[in-house]
Design a protein around this motif. Structure first.
Motif, PDB file in Angstrom:
ATOM      1  N   GLU A  18      48.324  50.160  26.787  1.00  0.00           N
ATOM      2  CA  GLU A  18      46.881  50.414  26.822  1.00  0.00           C
ATOM      3  C   GLU A  18      46.110  49.219  26.253  1.00  0.00           C
ATOM      4  N   ASP A  19      46.683  48.585  25.240  1.00  0.00           N
ATOM      5  CA  ASP A  19      46.023  47.423  24.635  1.00  0.00           C
ATOM      6  C   ASP A  19      45.950  46.257  25.633  1.00  0.00           C
ATOM      7  N   LEU A  20      46.953  46.130  26.505  1.00  0.00           N
ATOM      8  CA  LEU A  20      46.925  45.071  27.524  1.00  0.00           C
ATOM      9  C   LEU A  20      45.728  45.243  28.448  1.00  0.00           C
ATOM     10  N   TYR A  21      45.462  46.491  28.811  1.00  0.00           N
ATOM     11  CA  TYR A  21      44.339  46.775  29.713  1.00  0.00           C
ATOM     12  C   TYR A  21      43.002  46.465  29.050  1.00  0.00           C
ATOM     13  N   HIS A  22      42.824  46.999  27.845  1.00  0.00           N
ATOM     14  CA  HIS A  22      41.530  46.841  27.172  1.00  0.00           C
ATOM     15  C   HIS A  22      41.306  45.407  26.691  1.00  0.00           C
ATOM     16  N   SER A  23      42.383  44.656  26.509  1.00  0.00           N
ATOM     17  CA  SER A  23      42.256  43.270  26.044  1.00  0.00           C
ATOM     18  C   SER A  23      41.971  42.295  27.171  1.00  0.00           C
ATOM     19  N   TYR A  24      42.268  42.701  28.409  1.00  0.00           N
ATOM     20  CA  TYR A  24      42.149  41.768  29.529  1.00  0.00           C
ATOM     21  C   TYR A  24      40.688  41.359  29.737  1.00  0.00           C
ATOM     22  N   GLU A  25      40.444  40.067  29.647  1.00  0.00           N
ATOM     23  CA  GLU A  25      39.078  39.557  29.699  1.00  0.00           C
ATOM     24  C   GLU A  25      38.570  39.414  31.131  1.00  0.00           C
ATOM     25  N   VAL A  26      37.319  39.813  31.322  1.00  0.00           N
ATOM     26  CA  VAL A  26      36.640  39.644  32.605  1.00  0.00           C
ATOM     27  C   VAL A  26      35.492  38.663  32.378  1.00  0.00           C
ATOM     28  N   SER A  27      35.764  37.407  32.644  1.00  0.00           N
ATOM     29  CA  SER A  27      34.746  36.378  32.412  1.00  0.00           C
ATOM     30  C   SER A  27      34.929  35.257  33.425  1.00  0.00           C
ATOM     31  N   GLY A  28      33.973  34.361  33.492  1.00  0.00           N
ATOM     32  CA  GLY A  28      34.057  33.249  34.431  1.00  0.00           C
ATOM     33  C   GLY A  28      32.719  32.569  34.596  1.00  0.00           C
ATOM     34  N   GLN A  29      32.742  31.399  35.214  1.00  0.00           N
ATOM     35  CA  GLN A  29      31.538  30.594  35.360  1.00  0.00           C
ATOM     36  C   GLN A  29      30.597  31.099  36.450  1.00  0.00           C
ATOM     37  N   ASP A  30      31.155  31.807  37.451  1.00  0.00           N
ATOM     38  CA  ASP A  30      30.286  32.322  38.517  1.00  0.00           C
ATOM     39  C   ASP A  30      30.725  33.725  38.917  1.00  0.00           C
ATOM     40  N   ASP A  31      29.975  34.335  39.825  1.00  0.00           N
ATOM     41  CA  ASP A  31      30.231  35.723  40.225  1.00  0.00           C
ATOM     42  C   ASP A  31      31.611  35.909  40.826  1.00  0.00           C
ATOM     43  N   THR A  74      37.126  38.144  40.621  1.00  0.00           N
ATOM     44  CA  THR A  74      38.595  38.085  40.698  1.00  0.00           C
ATOM     45  C   THR A  74      39.218  38.542  39.382  1.00  0.00           C
ATOM     46  N   ALA A  75      38.572  38.213  38.257  1.00  0.00           N
ATOM     47  CA  ALA A  75      39.069  38.661  36.957  1.00  0.00           C
ATOM     48  C   ALA A  75      38.973  40.178  36.838  1.00  0.00           C
ATOM     49  N   PHE A  76      37.876  40.747  37.373  1.00  0.00           N
ATOM     50  CA  PHE A  76      37.707  42.204  37.352  1.00  0.00           C
ATOM     51  C   PHE A  76      38.769  42.870  38.233  1.00  0.00           C
ATOM     52  N   ARG A  77      39.019  42.271  39.406  1.00  0.00           N
ATOM     53  CA  ARG A  77      40.096  42.768  40.289  1.00  0.00           C
ATOM     54  C   ARG A  77      41.430  42.765  39.548  1.00  0.00           C
ATOM     55  N   ASN A  78      41.706  41.684  38.827  1.00  0.00           N
ATOM     56  CA  ASN A  78      42.970  41.583  38.097  1.00  0.00           C
ATOM     57  C   ASN A  78      43.076  42.629  36.988  1.00  0.00           C
ATOM     58  N   LYS A  79      41.959  42.937  36.353  1.00  0.00           N
ATOM     59  CA  LYS A  79      41.966  43.970  35.310  1.00  0.00           C
ATOM     60  C   LYS A  79      42.301  45.331  35.923  1.00  0.00           C
ATOM     61  N   ILE A  80      41.761  45.615  37.111  1.00  0.00           N
ATOM     62  CA  ILE A  80      42.074  46.864  37.807  1.00  0.00           C
ATOM     63  C   ILE A  80      43.568  46.933  38.108  1.00  0.00           C
ATOM     64  N   ILE A  81      44.143  45.818  38.539  1.00  0.00           N
ATOM     65  CA  ILE A  81      45.583  45.761  38.822  1.00  0.00           C
ATOM     66  C   ILE A  81      46.388  46.024  37.558  1.00  0.00           C
ATOM     67  N   VAL A  82      45.955  45.437  36.437  1.00  0.00           N
ATOM     68  CA  VAL A  82      46.632  45.665  35.150  1.00  0.00           C
ATOM     69  C   VAL A  82      46.659  47.156  34.823  1.00  0.00           C
ATOM     70  N   ASP A 135      35.785  52.048  36.027  1.00  0.00           N
ATOM     71  CA  ASP A 135      35.964  50.659  36.454  1.00  0.00           C
ATOM     72  C   ASP A 135      36.237  50.563  37.958  1.00  0.00           C
ATOM     73  N   LEU A 136      37.015  51.507  38.492  1.00  0.00           N
ATOM     74  CA  LEU A 136      37.299  51.510  39.925  1.00  0.00           C
ATOM     75  C   LEU A 136      36.047  51.807  40.748  1.00  0.00           C
ATOM     76  N   LYS A 137      35.144  52.604  40.203  1.00  0.00           N
ATOM     77  CA  LYS A 137      33.886  52.889  40.887  1.00  0.00           C
ATOM     78  C   LYS A 137      33.063  51.608  41.031  1.00  0.00           C
ATOM     79  N   VAL A 138      32.994  50.832  39.958  1.00  0.00           N
ATOM     80  CA  VAL A 138      32.285  49.555  40.000  1.00  0.00           C
ATOM     81  C   VAL A 138      32.972  48.613  40.987  1.00  0.00           C
ATOM     82  N   TYR A 139      34.295  48.587  40.943  1.00  0.00           N
ATOM     83  CA  TYR A 139      35.051  47.717  41.844  1.00  0.00           C
ATOM     84  C   TYR A 139      34.815  48.108  43.298  1.00  0.00           C
TER      85      TYR A 139
END
Length: 242
Positions: free
Chosen positions: A59-72, A77-85, A135-139
């Protein structure tokens, strides 16, 4: 070859060469049938030893996964990866199941996701955690379309990738990031093994067989706690860091 006590894998390699040679003889009209076509020595599948992650660590892996980046797009893609996690850590999905998912497999109004069958697993409907649903709803509503328009693909896969991008390349990046949060993380099969082992502490074997999508009960029984503990002891005794 058996009497010479050669390994089954070695015999199978020789049979591959024989089948290829006989195929050549058939192509050159020197033979009509391949006598080695259906001959293969069955070898037992090898099970890997994995350090099992606890529910809290997953559970800590999921909540720790950062969703950030220089552009949308990078943030998407980071948000997609968090969903996969999340699907790896809570539903125990492997690469084959993850890559087979389509956007229509989401049943968010029921709090579930449909997992299609793969070569090794059965189809099933699995429950989602409450924070996964949000999170899946947003995705589904925002991120998926952004990725699809940027990559310019016309398919309905849940996880958008480039036309020539293998799904294992994405999970490879994810695993590399997860190791920053927990050095014990090794790969996708390890996370799946951890989820199944933790399920067996809460449910009976038949229930876990369904959740994991195992076609045979023996596949589920391998992860029983007493067996895993024995393997864990082996790792702790012989691991070079100990």
């Amino acid at each position: 070859l058996k009497r010479k006590k050669l390994a089954d894998s070695t015999i199978n390699n020789i049979l591959v060469a024989l089948r290829t040679y006989f195929d050549y003889l058939i192509a050159s009209e020197q033979m009509q049938e391949n006598p080695a076509k259906d001959i293969k020595i069955k070898t037992p599948s090898r099970k890997h030893l994995y350090t099992i992650l606890t529910e809290e660590e997953l559970e800590d892996l999921y909540h720790s996964y950062e969703v950030s980046g220089q552009d949308d797009y990078i943030r998407a893609t980071a948000f997609r990866n968090k969903i996969i996690v999340g699907l790896m850590c809570f539903q125990g999905l492997g690469n084959a199941s993850l890559s087979a998912l389509e956007i229509d497999h989401l049943k968010l109004n029921k709090g579930k996701i449909y997992i299609p069958s793969t070569r090794r697993t059965k189809a099933r409907n699995l429950e989602l955690r409450s924070f996964q649903i949000m999170d899946l709803k947003v995705y589904q509503d925002e991120v998926h379309e952004l990725l699809r328009s940027r990559v310019k693909v016309n398919h309905h896969k849940l996880f958008i990738t480039g036309e020539n991008t293998k799904f294992t390349s994405i999970t490879g990046v994810i695993i590399k990031n997860l190791k920053k949060y927990n050095v014990k993380v090794k790969n996708v099969p390890q996370i799946r093994a951890s989820v199944i082992t933790n399920w067996l502490k809460q449910h009976n074997v038949r229930r876990v067989q369904f959740l994991a999508g195992h076609k045979r009960i023996m596949s589920t029984e391998f992860y029983k706690q007493e067996h895993i503990e024995k393997l864990q002891n082996v790792i702790e005794r012989f691991h070079p860091l100990n």
